[in-house]
Motif scaffolding. Structure first.
Motif: not given
Length: 281
Positions: A218-228
């Motif tokens: 999450l950064i600002g209003g942007n949401v991205r999928t993250l995995s490790w």
């Protein structure tokens, strides 16, 4: 039993973790059954390395990331069922539950100049496996025995939230999971009195484990999928174990043990009931 020790130590990759071992020599007797319950508590430090993938609208950004887990504590409660194949050879199965808690630390770069961390607190999940123990030599009160066992641990997931170690304005939020296969191979010298048995010896501890994360960046209003996905390991697979058992009655045995390595320790207790005759199946 010797063949089992060699095969187990050769086929499982080196890593960390522990489980109760209990008595290092056979004690059920041929065609006798035994049932019991065990509790173990362990604490350790771990290291992991894996690939982090951040999913953008049109492309993915991936990089290799190191992780550390410090002061990882685990509790396990296991039920056991054993059978004596011979007077000097037992086999056993285990099933129960285990949890895990600690601190996951993420360095920002290879220099480790900036570190982010959050608590890992996984609830109880399934644990199970099996093994074998044998007496190799016995003379009066003294004996030499060995044990080979494997267990699979799958504690529950834990929520996880940290600032991005590369972009401080971005946050990682999601769930992290831990799972691993683990094996132990030990030998010990034991002394047996009328009711008390003492033992001590070295052991080899080997494992393959995964530390995985699925969530969002999450950064600002942007949401991205993250995995490790990362592999856990430690640098010292050799340790020592010691313990004592008390023959409360002809059927009931109470035991306690300790295991020690450079970055790991475990204490455990167990209660075993041994049938004085075989069961017809």
């Amino acid at each position: 039993m010797i063949a089992a020790l060699v095969v187990t130590s050769a086929s499982v990759p080196s890593a960390w973790a522990g489980a109760p071992m209990g008595l290092p020599t056979a004690y059920l007797g041929q065609d006798h059954w035994g049932a019991g319950v065990e509790y173990g508590h362990e604490q350790m430090d771990l290291e992991a390395e894996g690939t982090v993938v951040e999913h953008f609208a049109t492309t993915d950004f991936a990089w290799t990331q190191r992780f550390q887990m410090e002061d990882v504590a685990g509790n396990m409660i296991l039920g056991t069922l054993g059978y004596g194949l011979a007077d000097n050879w037992d086999i056993f199965l285990r099933a129960g539950a285990a949890n895990s808690s600690g601190t996951i630390i993420i360095p920002a770069a290879d220099t480790g100049a900036l570190w982010q961390q959050d608590e890992f607190d996984a609830s109880f999940g399934f644990a199970g496996g099996g093994g074998t123990r044998a007496t190799f030599w016995k003379s009066n009160a003294w004996s030499i025995g060995g044990l080979a066992q494997f267990l699979w641990f799958n504690p529950g997931d834990s929520s996880f939230s940290v600032p991005d170690p590369l972009i401080p304005d971005e946050s990682w939020m999601g769930d992290v999971s831990l799972s691993y296969w683990q094996a132990q191979v030990s030998v010990a010298v034991a002394y047996e009195g009328d009711a008390l048995r003492l033992w001590a010896g070295p052991f080899l501890q080997i494992l393959r484990g995964d530390l995985d994360f699925n969530g969002q960046a999450l950064i600002g209003g942007n949401v991205r999928t993250l995995s490790w996905t990362s592999d856990l390991e430690e640098s010292s697979p050799l340790g020592g174990h010691f313990g004592a058992s008390l023959k409360v009655t002809d059927e009931w045995n109470l035991w306690a043990e300790g295991q020690v390595m450079s970055d790991f320790w475990l204490v455990s207790v167990g209660l075993v009931f041994v049938l004085d005759r075989s069961l017809d199946l």
